[in-house]
Design an enzyme around this catalytic site. Sequence first.
Site, PDB file in Angstrom:
ATOM      1  N   ARG A 171       0.819  -1.223   0.000  1.00  0.00           N
ATOM      2  CA  ARG A 171       0.000   0.000   0.000  1.00  0.00           C
ATOM      3  C   ARG A 171       0.850   1.269   0.000  1.00  0.00           C
ATOM      4  NH1 ARG A 171      -2.426  -3.702  -1.177  1.00  0.00           N
ATOM      5  NH2 ARG A 171      -4.341  -4.557  -0.292  1.00  0.00           N
ATOM      6  N   SER A 220     -11.129  -0.051   3.723  1.00  0.00           N
ATOM      7  CA  SER A 220     -10.272  -0.622   4.766  1.00  0.00           C
ATOM      8  C   SER A 220      -9.556   0.487   5.526  1.00  0.00           C
ATOM      9  CB  SER A 220      -9.250  -1.575   4.148  1.00  0.00           C
ATOM     10  OG  SER A 220      -9.899  -2.693   3.577  1.00  0.00           O
ATOM     11  N   GLU A 290      -4.467   2.858   6.934  1.00  0.00           N
ATOM     12  CA  GLU A 290      -4.463   2.723   5.473  1.00  0.00           C
ATOM     13  C   GLU A 290      -5.214   3.894   4.852  1.00  0.00           C
ATOM     14  OE1 GLU A 290      -6.191  -0.346   2.095  1.00  0.00           O
ATOM     15  OE2 GLU A 290      -5.166  -1.189   3.830  1.00  0.00           O
TER      16      GLU A 290
END
Length: 297
Positions: A171, A220, A290
């Site tokens: 990520r 998320s 995130e």
Amino acid sequence: MSNSVPSSVRGKLTPDAPLAPLVWFKSGGTADWLFEPRDVADLQDFLAGLAPEVPVMALGLGSNLIVRDGGVPGVVIRLGKAFAKVAKVDEVTLDCGGGASGILVSSTARDNGIAGLEFLRSIPGTVGGFVRMNGGAYGREVKDVLVDCDVVIRSGEIVTLPLSELGYTYRHSNLTDGSIVVAARFRGHPGNPEAIQAEMDRISAAREASQPLRSKTGGSTFKNPDGGKAWELVDKAGCRGLQIGGAQVSEKHTNFLINTGTATSAEIEGLGEEVRRRVKASSGVDLEWEIKRIGRP
């Protein structure tokens, strides 16, 4: 700040622009400026003429983002329909605009018999966003399918960066702040359109069953720690359904925060921090956000 922003643009330039309608959480303040360029050249000219001290960030579909209640300084750039095109390059490669959605990319791949891009259907964002953060789902990431991308950097120059120069980790990429991904090439492999659709249907059903897709959410919330699942740690810490003001940890999937109706961004972010505190106390793990948090408190 108006003297720092070029006024001669072909796209749409809006001062003090509300961002809440443009993000999934439906909360947060305004952007000092919102710029929706007509095309790549318009974006290049705008950035070249923008005072170098003015901060710049891109906004896609507004998932994976908390806009703080005090608003966002500088310029928020939103890529519109001109950047949402997807075209076949060869038998296994698509050329995708930075404003194209994951659903459009995967559907175009299906129509052209290109397999391997089905997972992009489940990423709630645009090409520009998931290329920047190495988005992924169901065991695959952008780094598995990206060939290269076109990026307009803060100076207004456009550069093409191959996969090897993006420094991808989980990520994360090494793209600099203020750089805007305007296009990317993705490569799959030959496949049967019916089989591709079946895989897309499987992914859609899995998301529908496990995620609060009908809620005002950001996707998320926390990155999965090494060897673990964020949602399991949140659940173990007793946070399922935890609420601060109008913000709540989803009962359906504990790695999702939801706005139950009138939550402020401060409540949503504060809830996330409380979850992080409880997980640290419960499991000793420091969960990493995130979801990106931007702007002034």
